[in-house]
Scaffold this motif. Structure first.
Motif, PDB file in Angstrom:
ATOM      1  N   ALA A  18       0.855  -1.184   0.000  1.00 34.51           N
ATOM      2  CA  ALA A  18       0.000   0.000   0.000  1.00 34.51           C
ATOM      3  C   ALA A  18       0.891   1.234   0.000  1.00 34.51           C
ATOM      4  CB  ALA A  18      -0.900  -0.007   1.232  1.00 34.51           C
ATOM      5  N   LEU A  19       0.457   2.286  -0.668  1.00 37.82           N
ATOM      6  CA  LEU A  19       1.240   3.512  -0.764  1.00 37.82           C
ATOM      7  C   LEU A  19       0.444   4.695  -0.248  1.00 37.82           C
ATOM      8  CD1 LEU A  19       2.668   3.151  -4.375  1.00 37.82           C
ATOM      9  CD2 LEU A  19       3.857   2.679  -2.240  1.00 37.82           C
ATOM     10  N   ASP A  20       1.127   5.544   0.507  1.00 32.45           N
ATOM     11  CA  ASP A  20       0.505   6.815   0.871  1.00 32.45           C
ATOM     12  C   ASP A  20       1.079   7.898  -0.050  1.00 32.45           C
ATOM     13  OD1 ASP A  20       3.012   7.626   1.888  1.00 32.45           O
ATOM     14  OD2 ASP A  20       2.477   7.048   3.931  1.00 32.45           O
ATOM     15  N   ASP A  21       0.612   9.116   0.100  1.00 28.34           N
ATOM     16  CA  ASP A  21       1.031  10.194  -0.792  1.00 28.34           C
ATOM     17  C   ASP A  21       2.532  10.446  -0.739  1.00 28.34           C
ATOM     18  OD1 ASP A  21      -1.572  10.472  -1.586  1.00 28.34           O
ATOM     19  OD2 ASP A  21      -1.967  12.284  -0.423  1.00 28.34           O
ATOM     20  N   LEU A  22       3.129  10.390   0.455  1.00 27.10           N
ATOM     21  CA  LEU A  22       4.563  10.624   0.596  1.00 27.10           C
ATOM     22  C   LEU A  22       5.370   9.529  -0.103  1.00 27.10           C
ATOM     23  CD1 LEU A  22       6.872  12.282   1.744  1.00 27.10           C
ATOM     24  CD2 LEU A  22       6.667  10.977   3.870  1.00 27.10           C
ATOM     25  N   GLN A  23       4.947   8.286   0.047  1.00 26.14           N
ATOM     26  CA  GLN A  23       5.649   7.181  -0.601  1.00 26.14           C
ATOM     27  C   GLN A  23       5.556   7.286  -2.124  1.00 26.14           C
ATOM     28  OE1 GLN A  23       3.430   4.211   1.574  1.00 26.14           O
ATOM     29  NE2 GLN A  23       5.314   3.445   2.521  1.00 26.14           N
ATOM     30  N   ILE A  24       4.405   7.688  -2.621  1.00 20.79           N
ATOM     31  CA  ILE A  24       4.251   7.844  -4.069  1.00 20.79           C
ATOM     32  C   ILE A  24       5.157   8.966  -4.575  1.00 20.79           C
ATOM     33  CG2 ILE A  24       2.653   8.520  -5.898  1.00 20.79           C
ATOM     34  CD1 ILE A  24       0.464   7.022  -4.400  1.00 20.79           C
ATOM     35  N   ALA A  25       5.270  10.043  -3.814  1.00 25.63           N
ATOM     36  CA  ALA A  25       6.147  11.152  -4.218  1.00 25.63           C
ATOM     37  C   ALA A  25       7.604  10.680  -4.270  1.00 25.63           C
ATOM     38  CB  ALA A  25       5.995  12.321  -3.260  1.00 25.63           C
ATOM     39  N   ARG A  26       8.039   9.922  -3.281  1.00 24.79           N
ATOM     40  CA  ARG A  26       9.412   9.396  -3.275  1.00 24.79           C
ATOM     41  C   ARG A  26       9.638   8.432  -4.426  1.00 24.79           C
ATOM     42  NH1 ARG A  26       9.741   8.213   3.120  1.00 24.79           N
ATOM     43  NH2 ARG A  26      10.122  10.349   3.797  1.00 24.79           N
ATOM     44  N   ALA A  55      -8.623   7.243  -5.460  1.00 22.74           N
ATOM     45  CA  ALA A  55      -8.553   8.324  -6.443  1.00 22.74           C
ATOM     46  C   ALA A  55      -7.251   9.108  -6.315  1.00 22.74           C
ATOM     47  CB  ALA A  55      -9.757   9.247  -6.294  1.00 22.74           C
ATOM     48  N   SER A  56      -6.755   9.284  -5.102  1.00 19.61           N
ATOM     49  CA  SER A  56      -5.504  10.004  -4.895  1.00 19.61           C
ATOM     50  C   SER A  56      -4.330   9.242  -5.513  1.00 19.61           C
ATOM     51  CB  SER A  56      -5.268  10.223  -3.402  1.00 19.61           C
ATOM     52  OG  SER A  56      -4.025  10.835  -3.180  1.00 19.61           O
ATOM     53  N   THR A  57      -4.300   7.938  -5.303  1.00 22.75           N
ATOM     54  CA  THR A  57      -3.254   7.103  -5.896  1.00 22.75           C
ATOM     55  C   THR A  57      -3.311   7.193  -7.413  1.00 22.75           C
ATOM     56  OG1 THR A  57      -3.415   5.565  -4.028  1.00 22.75           O
ATOM     57  CG2 THR A  57      -2.303   4.763  -6.029  1.00 22.75           C
ATOM     58  N   ALA A  58      -4.506   7.098  -7.959  1.00 25.64           N
ATOM     59  CA  ALA A  58      -4.685   7.181  -9.411  1.00 25.64           C
ATOM     60  C   ALA A  58      -4.173   8.500  -9.955  1.00 25.64           C
ATOM     61  CB  ALA A  58      -6.156   6.974  -9.768  1.00 25.64           C
ATOM     62  N   GLU A  59      -4.484   9.592  -9.265  1.00 23.24           N
ATOM     63  CA  GLU A  59      -4.040  10.912  -9.718  1.00 23.24           C
ATOM     64  C   GLU A  59      -2.520  11.021  -9.674  1.00 23.24           C
ATOM     65  OE1 GLU A  59      -4.031  14.786 -11.168  1.00 23.24           O
ATOM     66  OE2 GLU A  59      -5.503  13.177 -11.291  1.00 23.24           O
ATOM     67  N   HIS A  60      -1.897  10.521  -8.622  1.00 20.12           N
ATOM     68  CA  HIS A  60      -0.435  10.547  -8.523  1.00 20.12           C
ATOM     69  C   HIS A  60       0.206   9.737  -9.649  1.00 20.12           C
ATOM     70  CE1 HIS A  60       0.309  12.801  -4.869  1.00 20.12           C
ATOM     71  NE2 HIS A  60      -0.636  12.114  -4.238  1.00 20.12           N
TER      72      HIS A  60
END
Length: 115
Positions: A18-26, A55-60
């Motif tokens: 699972a990924l949160d916003d910070l992990q996706i940014a990294r 939806a946030s994951t998809a957008e990232h």
């Protein structure tokens, strides 16, 4: 996840868990740096191991593929699960190239390799 150079000009980044916003940014930073360092022409994000997506994951992910395109790289998604596909469809998914499996994405990358 690591960025794997599977052959000249083709990178694969498997995403597991699972990924949160910070992990996706990294993850995005690592991938974009690897693209520049390797002078890749295709970067595949393999989402087969992604446990959850919203939806946030998809957008990232959509933005990461767009950023790769700005570097002159084709960013592709493989192994999408139904929930992520639905989330991506709710955004501007035009221009996203997706494949059912990593094998399908790699086959397309091989066919598109520059001469």
């Amino acid at each position: 996840g690591p960025v794997l150079r599977v052959w000249r000009g083709v990178l694969v980044m498997p995403i597991i868990g699972a990924l949160d916003d910070l992990q996706i940014a990294r993850l995005g930073e690592r991938l974009l740096h690897a693209i520049a360092d390797d002078r890749a022409h295709v970067a595949i994000l393999d989402l087969t191991g992604l446990e959850t997506a919203d939806a946030s994951t998809a957008e990232h992910l959509r933005r990461l593929v767009q950023a790769a395109a700005l570097l002159g790289v084709r960013g592709w998604l493989t192994g999408l699960r139904p929930a992520l596909a639905a989330a991506l469809a709710g955004h501007d998914a035009d221009g996203l190239r997706c494949f059912a499996t990593l094998a399908d994405g790699l086959a397309a990358a091989l066919r598109s390799a520059p001469s």
